[in-house]
Design a protein around this motif. Structure first.
Motif, PDB file in Angstrom:
ATOM      1  N   PRO A 114       0.866  -1.828  -0.133  1.00 19.90           N
ATOM      2  CA  PRO A 114      -0.165   0.058   0.166  1.00 19.90           C
ATOM      3  C   PRO A 114       0.849   1.667   0.169  1.00 19.90           C
ATOM      4  CG  PRO A 114       0.281  -0.446   2.467  1.00 19.90           C
ATOM      5  CD  PRO A 114       0.599  -1.918   1.191  1.00 19.90           C
ATOM      6  N   GLU A 115       2.762   1.744   0.136  1.00 19.47           N
ATOM      7  CA  GLU A 115       2.754   1.544   0.107  1.00 19.47           C
ATOM      8  C   GLU A 115       3.298   2.966  -1.218  1.00 19.47           C
ATOM      9  OE1 GLU A 115       5.479   1.732   3.894  1.00 19.47           O
ATOM     10  OE2 GLU A 115       3.736   2.250   5.311  1.00 19.47           O
ATOM     11  N   ALA A 116       3.775   1.823  -2.057  1.00 23.24           N
ATOM     12  CA  ALA A 116       3.903   1.817  -3.135  1.00 23.24           C
ATOM     13  C   ALA A 116       4.010   2.894  -3.928  1.00 23.24           C
ATOM     14  CB  ALA A 116       4.063   1.108  -4.323  1.00 23.24           C
ATOM     15  N   GLU A 117       4.910   3.587  -4.309  1.00 20.91           N
ATOM     16  CA  GLU A 117       5.102   4.940  -5.258  1.00 20.91           C
ATOM     17  C   GLU A 117       3.427   4.863  -6.581  1.00 20.91           C
ATOM     18  OE1 GLU A 117       7.725   6.149  -8.451  1.00 20.91           O
ATOM     19  OE2 GLU A 117       8.754   4.683  -7.079  1.00 20.91           O
ATOM     20  N   GLU A 118       2.756   6.075  -6.312  1.00 20.05           N
ATOM     21  CA  GLU A 118       1.348   6.167  -7.272  1.00 20.05           C
ATOM     22  C   GLU A 118       1.412   5.617  -8.714  1.00 20.05           C
ATOM     23  OE1 GLU A 118      -1.462   7.912  -5.463  1.00 20.05           O
ATOM     24  OE2 GLU A 118      -2.608   7.814  -6.957  1.00 20.05           O
ATOM     25  N   GLY A 119       0.509   4.721  -8.450  1.00 27.71           N
ATOM     26  CA  GLY A 119       0.639   4.471  -9.856  1.00 27.71           C
ATOM     27  C   GLY A 119       1.618   3.069 -10.463  1.00 27.71           C
ATOM     28  N   LYS A 120       1.894   2.260  -9.100  1.00 29.98           N
ATOM     29  CA  LYS A 120       2.190   1.166  -8.710  1.00 29.98           C
ATOM     30  C   LYS A 120       2.302   0.628  -7.766  1.00 29.98           C
ATOM     31  CE  LYS A 120       6.878   1.524 -10.676  1.00 29.98           C
ATOM     32  NZ  LYS A 120       8.968   1.635 -10.161  1.00 29.98           N
ATOM     33  N   ARG A 121       0.853   0.742  -7.340  1.00 28.38           N
ATOM     34  CA  ARG A 121      -0.067   0.715  -6.129  1.00 28.38           C
ATOM     35  C   ARG A 121      -0.992  -0.520  -6.322  1.00 28.38           C
ATOM     36  NH1 ARG A 121      -1.422   5.288  -2.731  1.00 28.38           N
ATOM     37  NH2 ARG A 121       0.172   6.395  -2.989  1.00 28.38           N
ATOM     38  N   LYS A 122      -0.743  -2.024  -6.922  1.00 29.38           N
ATOM     39  CA  LYS A 122      -1.496  -2.470  -6.981  1.00 29.38           C
ATOM     40  C   LYS A 122      -1.369  -3.748  -6.797  1.00 29.38           C
ATOM     41  CE  LYS A 122      -0.362  -1.893 -11.967  1.00 29.38           C
ATOM     42  NZ  LYS A 122      -0.444  -1.008 -13.202  1.00 29.38           N
TER      43      LYS A 122
ATOM     44  N   LYS B 231      -1.683  -5.603   3.726  1.00 29.28           N
ATOM     45  CA  LYS B 231      -0.130  -5.173   2.719  1.00 29.28           C
ATOM     46  C   LYS B 231      -0.588  -6.876   1.946  1.00 29.28           C
ATOM     47  CE  LYS B 231       4.251  -4.420   3.174  1.00 29.28           C
ATOM     48  NZ  LYS B 231       4.747  -3.918   4.046  1.00 29.28           N
ATOM     49  N   ASP B 232       0.365  -7.969   0.741  1.00 29.34           N
ATOM     50  CA  ASP B 232       0.236  -8.597   0.796  1.00 29.34           C
ATOM     51  C   ASP B 232      -0.114  -9.756   1.619  1.00 29.34           C
ATOM     52  OD1 ASP B 232       3.021  -8.328  -0.459  1.00 29.34           O
ATOM     53  OD2 ASP B 232       4.457  -8.337   1.295  1.00 29.34           O
ATOM     54  N   LEU B 233      -0.121 -11.046   2.068  1.00 26.30           N
ATOM     55  CA  LEU B 233      -0.861 -11.735   2.691  1.00 26.30           C
ATOM     56  C   LEU B 233      -2.409 -11.071   4.010  1.00 26.30           C
ATOM     57  CD1 LEU B 233       0.579 -15.069   2.446  1.00 26.30           C
ATOM     58  CD2 LEU B 233      -0.778 -13.830   1.053  1.00 26.30           C
ATOM     59  N   VAL B 234      -1.711 -10.394   4.444  1.00 24.30           N
ATOM     60  CA  VAL B 234      -2.321 -10.185   5.203  1.00 24.30           C
ATOM     61  C   VAL B 234      -4.070  -8.832   4.849  1.00 24.30           C
ATOM     62  CG1 VAL B 234      -2.748  -8.156   7.229  1.00 24.30           C
ATOM     63  CG2 VAL B 234      -0.770  -9.444   7.340  1.00 24.30           C
ATOM     64  N   VAL B 235      -5.277  -9.424   5.961  1.00 26.03           N
ATOM     65  CA  VAL B 235      -6.289  -8.749   5.331  1.00 26.03           C
ATOM     66  C   VAL B 235      -6.436  -7.589   6.239  1.00 26.03           C
ATOM     67  CG1 VAL B 235      -7.551 -10.809   3.647  1.00 26.03           C
ATOM     68  CG2 VAL B 235      -8.282 -10.680   5.543  1.00 26.03           C
ATOM     69  N   ASP B 236      -7.972  -6.698   6.904  1.00 27.16           N
ATOM     70  CA  ASP B 236      -8.201  -6.428   7.380  1.00 27.16           C
ATOM     71  C   ASP B 236      -9.448  -7.378   7.718  1.00 27.16           C
ATOM     72  OD1 ASP B 236      -9.438  -4.142   8.842  1.00 27.16           O
ATOM     73  OD2 ASP B 236     -10.433  -2.465   7.787  1.00 27.16           O
ATOM     74  N   MET B 237      -9.389  -7.385   8.930  1.00 25.68           N
ATOM     75  CA  MET B 237     -10.415  -7.942   9.907  1.00 25.68           C
ATOM     76  C   MET B 237     -11.469  -7.282  10.285  1.00 25.68           C
ATOM     77  SD  MET B 237      -9.646 -11.771   9.751  1.00 25.68           S
ATOM     78  CE  MET B 237      -9.902 -12.505  10.435  1.00 25.68           C
ATOM     79  N   GLU B 238     -11.325  -6.436  10.416  1.00 26.32           N
ATOM     80  CA  GLU B 238     -12.837  -5.774  11.010  1.00 26.32           C
ATOM     81  C   GLU B 238     -14.095  -5.747  10.667  1.00 26.32           C
ATOM     82  OE1 GLU B 238     -12.814  -4.088  14.274  1.00 26.32           O
ATOM     83  OE2 GLU B 238     -10.675  -3.949  13.465  1.00 26.32           O
ATOM     84  N   PRO B 239     -14.640  -6.017   9.353  1.00 25.45           N
ATOM     85  CA  PRO B 239     -15.984  -6.358   8.873  1.00 25.45           C
ATOM     86  C   PRO B 239     -16.023  -7.490   9.465  1.00 25.45           C
ATOM     87  CG  PRO B 239     -14.303  -5.181   6.551  1.00 25.45           C
ATOM     88  CD  PRO B 239     -13.787  -6.091   8.091  1.00 25.45           C
ATOM     89  N   PHE B 240     -15.054  -8.339   9.508  1.00 30.23           N
ATOM     90  CA  PHE B 240     -15.773  -9.781   9.885  1.00 30.23           C
ATOM     91  C   PHE B 240     -15.758  -9.934  11.178  1.00 30.23           C
ATOM     92  CE2 PHE B 240     -13.449 -13.886  12.240  1.00 30.23           C
ATOM     93  CZ  PHE B 240     -14.196 -14.761  11.340  1.00 30.23           C
ATOM     94  N   PHE B 241     -14.929  -9.504  12.182  1.00 33.25           N
ATOM     95  CA  PHE B 241     -15.493  -9.407  13.087  1.00 33.25           C
ATOM     96  C   PHE B 241     -16.614  -8.474  13.714  1.00 33.25           C
ATOM     97  CE2 PHE B 241     -10.962 -10.511  13.646  1.00 33.25           C
ATOM     98  CZ  PHE B 241     -11.216 -11.814  14.862  1.00 33.25           C
ATOM     99  N   ALA B 242     -17.045  -7.077  12.844  1.00 33.21           N
ATOM    100  CA  ALA B 242     -18.622  -6.189  13.485  1.00 33.21           C
ATOM    101  C   ALA B 242     -18.886  -7.657  13.037  1.00 33.21           C
ATOM    102  CB  ALA B 242     -18.028  -4.853  12.179  1.00 33.21           C
ATOM    103  N   HIS B 243     -19.191  -8.408  11.912  1.00 30.41           N
ATOM    104  CA  HIS B 243     -20.185  -9.707  11.653  1.00 30.41           C
ATOM    105  C   HIS B 243     -20.697 -10.327  12.841  1.00 30.41           C
ATOM    106  CE1 HIS B 243     -21.634  -8.320   7.677  1.00 30.41           C
ATOM    107  NE2 HIS B 243     -20.577  -8.611   7.455  1.00 30.41           N
ATOM    108  N   TYR B 244     -19.554 -11.336  13.679  1.00 29.67           N
ATOM    109  CA  TYR B 244     -19.292 -11.449  14.758  1.00 29.67           C
ATOM    110  C   TYR B 244     -20.141 -10.783  15.995  1.00 29.67           C
ATOM    111  CZ  TYR B 244     -16.537 -13.371  18.916  1.00 29.67           C
ATOM    112  OH  TYR B 244     -16.245 -13.765  20.161  1.00 29.67           O
ATOM    113  N   LYS B 245     -19.201  -9.290  16.290  1.00 34.22           N
ATOM    114  CA  LYS B 245     -20.213  -8.756  17.542  1.00 34.22           C
ATOM    115  C   LYS B 245     -21.790  -9.189  16.993  1.00 34.22           C
ATOM    116  CE  LYS B 245     -16.077  -6.016  18.391  1.00 34.22           C
ATOM    117  NZ  LYS B 245     -15.075  -5.056  17.888  1.00 34.22           N
TER     118      LYS B 245
END
Ligand code: SF4
Ligand code: F3S
Ligand code: FES
Length: 252
Positions: free
Chosen positions: A12-20, A101-115
């Motif tokens: 996510p910190e790659a320079e603009e245009g390479k952030r994919k 980043k790489d293999l790390v996902v944001d788990m917040e939506p998952f835990f919101a459903h859990y709660k």
């Protein structure tokens, strides 16, 4: 043996245009058949590219933090051996959650459903002098769903969840099941009301990806079916009955 890894990367910190997202290949030598994928990812990180980012903790299938797609199937990296995947392996983050980043996902939506399913014991009756007792039979009604480690392998393998992230998902239903069928708990109706919502259990189309994805062997689709039946009947009582040596769902 030598082993080739094809890994989905994203910085996510790659320079603009390479952030994919992009694929990167690594080769490891001297791999033993009994090496776990998690150890091999550590070797890549420590020996070849320190920026490779992944989440993990216990390394023993307990914490549920290293769920990833290994050759297209959700697994815990610490529970897969090199001999299970062969000499070539493709690794991606689990689907349906934003990649940080790489293999790390944001788990917040998952835990919101859990709660949202009130995943805790509710009983406002006066406390007994000792613990709230339960028969062995009643404890068995939800034994399977107590094994959940919230790894998200089930929810992120569900096409219904991929299509609509508002769907509460199988993991949250499994966690709700654990309390809905606990005869000492008094919050079942509240949970069933939450799960009767259009984004609750009825978004499950019985696709069945979730059950084989579960590293704890939980009968996820069956648990969802039991919760559906409890909603239809208006109560969890009598939904699960004991058969010959096992607990069975009652159709009567
Ligand atoms: Fe993971 Fe199984 Fe729990 Fe789903 S039900 S979160 S796959 S342990
Ligand atoms: Fe999804 Fe499992 Fe239902 S894969 S549709 S939650 S049976
Ligand atoms: Fe904890 Fe794999 S690192 S389950």
């Amino acid at each position: 043996m030598d082993m080739k890894f094809r890994i989905r990367r994203f910085n996510p910190e790659a320079e603009e245009g390479k952030r994919k997202p992009y694929w990167q290949e690594f080769t490891l030598t001297g791999v033993e058949e009994t090496d776990r994928i998690l150890e091999l990812l550590h070797r890549i990180k420590w020996e070849q590219d320190g920026t490779l980012t992944l989440r993990r903790a216990c390394a023993h299938g307990i914490c549920g933090s290293d769920a990833m797609r290994i050759n297209g199937v959700n697994k815990l990296a610490c529970k897969v051996l090199a001999k299970d995947v062969g000499e070539k392996v493709q690794i991606e983050p689990i689907l349906g959650l934003p990649v940080l980043k790489d293999l790390v996902v944001d788990m917040e939506p998952f835990f919101a459903h859990y709660k949202s399913v009130l995943p805790y014991f509710i009983n406002n009756s006066p406390e007994p002098e000792r613990e709230r007792l339960q028969t062995q039979h009643d404890r068995e009604l939800y034994d399977d769903t107590t094994k959940c480690i919230l790894c998200a392998c089930c929810t992120t393998s569900c096409p219904s969840y991929w299509a609509n992230g508002e769907y509460v998902g199988p993991a949250a239903i499994v966690q709700a099941h654990r309390f809905i069928f606990d005869t000492r708990d008094e919050g079942a109706q509240e949970r069933l009301d939450v799960l009767a919502d259009p984004n609750g259990v009825w978004r499950c189309r019985t696709i069945y990806n979730c059950t084989p994805a579960c590293p704890r062997g939980i009968q996820v689709t069956r648990a969802i079916g039991e919760v559906k039946l409890a909603i239809v009947r208006g109560s969890p009582e009598g939904v699960i009955t004991e058969g010959a040596g096992e607990i069975a769902v009652s159709n009567s």
